[in-house]
Design a protein around this motif. Structure first.
Motif, mmCIF file in Angstrom:
data_model
loop_
_atom_site.group_PDB
_atom_site.id
_atom_site.type_symbol
_atom_site.label_atom_id
_atom_site.label_comp_id
_atom_site.label_asym_id
_atom_site.label_seq_id
_atom_site.Cartn_x
_atom_site.Cartn_y
_atom_site.Cartn_z
ATOM 1 N N GLY A 126 0.773 -1.136 -0.167
ATOM 2 C CA GLY A 126 0.119 -0.212 0.180
ATOM 3 C C GLY A 126 0.866 1.167 -0.169
ATOM 4 O O GLY A 126 0.273 2.455 -0.257
ATOM 5 N N GLN A 127 1.909 1.163 0.400
ATOM 6 C CA GLN A 127 2.896 2.478 0.420
ATOM 7 C C GLN A 127 3.234 2.743 -0.998
ATOM 8 O O GLN A 127 3.511 1.836 -2.084
ATOM 9 C CB GLN A 127 4.246 2.124 1.051
ATOM 10 N N VAL A 128 3.615 4.120 -1.304
ATOM 11 C CA VAL A 128 4.076 4.601 -2.636
ATOM 12 C C VAL A 128 5.628 4.838 -2.713
ATOM 13 O O VAL A 128 5.896 5.738 -1.512
ATOM 14 C CB VAL A 128 3.375 5.690 -2.985
ATOM 15 N N LEU A 129 6.216 4.424 -3.374
ATOM 16 C CA LEU A 129 7.820 4.721 -3.369
ATOM 17 C C LEU A 129 8.184 5.578 -4.420
ATOM 18 O O LEU A 129 7.672 5.248 -5.609
ATOM 19 C CB LEU A 129 8.431 3.394 -3.398
ATOM 20 N N GLU A 130 8.585 6.771 -4.270
ATOM 21 C CA GLU A 130 9.082 7.621 -5.212
ATOM 22 C C GLU A 130 10.541 7.845 -5.132
ATOM 23 O O GLU A 130 11.164 7.887 -4.160
ATOM 24 C CB GLU A 130 8.275 8.842 -4.992
ATOM 25 N N THR A 131 11.057 7.579 -6.368
ATOM 26 C CA THR A 131 12.432 7.732 -6.706
ATOM 27 C C THR A 131 12.875 8.876 -7.423
ATOM 28 O O THR A 131 12.496 8.964 -8.805
ATOM 29 C CB THR A 131 13.028 6.395 -7.434
ATOM 30 N N THR A 132 13.758 9.918 -6.939
ATOM 31 C CA THR A 132 13.936 10.967 -8.051
ATOM 32 C C THR A 132 15.573 11.160 -8.050
ATOM 33 O O THR A 132 16.127 11.098 -7.243
ATOM 34 C CB THR A 132 13.439 12.266 -7.256
#
Length: 287
Positions: free
Chosen positions: A258-264
């Motif tokens: 359910g978590q959202v992983l953002e990679t920038t």
């Protein structure tokens, strides 16, 4: 130059939007994103004059810019502060392992957790554009097609099983090597050796560092790797992750469904993934 994979086809990103490479080049370059690395110098020359109809697309239609790399190399403990948080000495030689190519996935969508100890690791990823063998540091950038963002997702339980442990299996579950959203050529960066990299989990920043903290720079890695193996066009090098991984927290914190992983990564863009649980044994849709 910026390239992407849209609906499984190679696209060149211009000022007005993406252009289908196969159509714009009248078939000189095919639609397969992987095939372009075999003729990278000619493609770069053509790309400067490319014109074509702009494609409309959704984020979900963007795939990995390098979908089938021949080889995927990864470097462990390659940031000074990550070595410190791991309680280990800063390496004196690159610590090399592999992520198997079947782990590659695109810059958005769902990633299935393999267990309850899956960790995040943002990484700058190098894409090789010319065969490299015994390359010296001074000429290493000449062999690079471009840079992209990556996550070296890691099942810490599997990674550290056994004595001594081996990393590759725990880092190669399906979807554990997302890359994208685009490949960016080196000339697009003011300083390709100093880029901001970050990981955000459910809105909380977990990693925020710069590639200037690398122990071994990209030219050094290419020189060291190419002294032992032949780097092939389309190969990937995951250059290591900075401090801020879940394993380094007290107590450790890992990814949950359910978590959202953002990679920038600065100058490249952002990947967004939703974590999901592995289907149960009674699920009729389980593969």
């Amino acid at each position: 130059m910026r390239i992407a994979t849209i609906r499984g086809r190679l696209a060149l990103l211009g000022t007005d939007g993406p252009v289908d490479v196969a159509e714009a080049s009248d078939g000189r370059f095919g639609p397969d994103p992987q095939s372009v690395f075999a003729d990278w110098p000619a493609f770069r020359e053509w790309a400067g004059t490319a014109r074509g109809q702009v494609l409309t697309h959704t984020p979900e239609e963007v795939g990995p810019p390098v979908p089938r790399p021949p080889q995927v190399f990864a470097i462990g403990l390659n940031y000074v502060r990550h070595a410190h948080e791991s309680g280990l000495p800063v390496p004196t030689t690159p610590l090399v392992f592999t992520k198997f190519p079947s782990a590659i996935t695109g810059p958005s969508g769902e990633i299935t957790l393999s267990g309850d100890t899956v960790d995040w690791e943002v990484e700058l990823v190098v894409v090789i554009g010319r065969e490299a063998r015994d390359v010296d540091e001074a000429h290493a950038w000449d062999h690079v097609a471009g840079l992209t963002a990556g996550q070296d997702l890691s099942d810490r339980t599997v990674q550290n099983a056994g004595s001594p442990p081996q990393f590759s299996m725990g880092k190669s579950f399906r979807g554990f090597a997302p890359i994208g959203p685009v490949l960016v050529t080196v000339d697009e960066f003011t300083d390709p050796d100093d880029l901001r990299v970050s990981t955000v989990v459910d809105g909380v920043t977990r990693q925020d560092s710069r590639t200037s903290d690398l122990v071994f720079t990209i030219p050094q890695l290419i020189a060291r790797l190419s002294a032992a193996v032949t780097l092939l066009p389309g190969d990937l090098i995951f250059t290591g992750t900075p401090e801020g991984v879940g394993l380094g927290m007290k107590p450790p914190v890992y990814l949950r469904a359910g978590q959202v992983l953002e990679t920038t990564i600065e100058g490249i863009g952002t990947m967004r993934h939703t974590l999901v649980d592995r289907p149960t044994a009674t699920d009729p849709h389980r593969p």
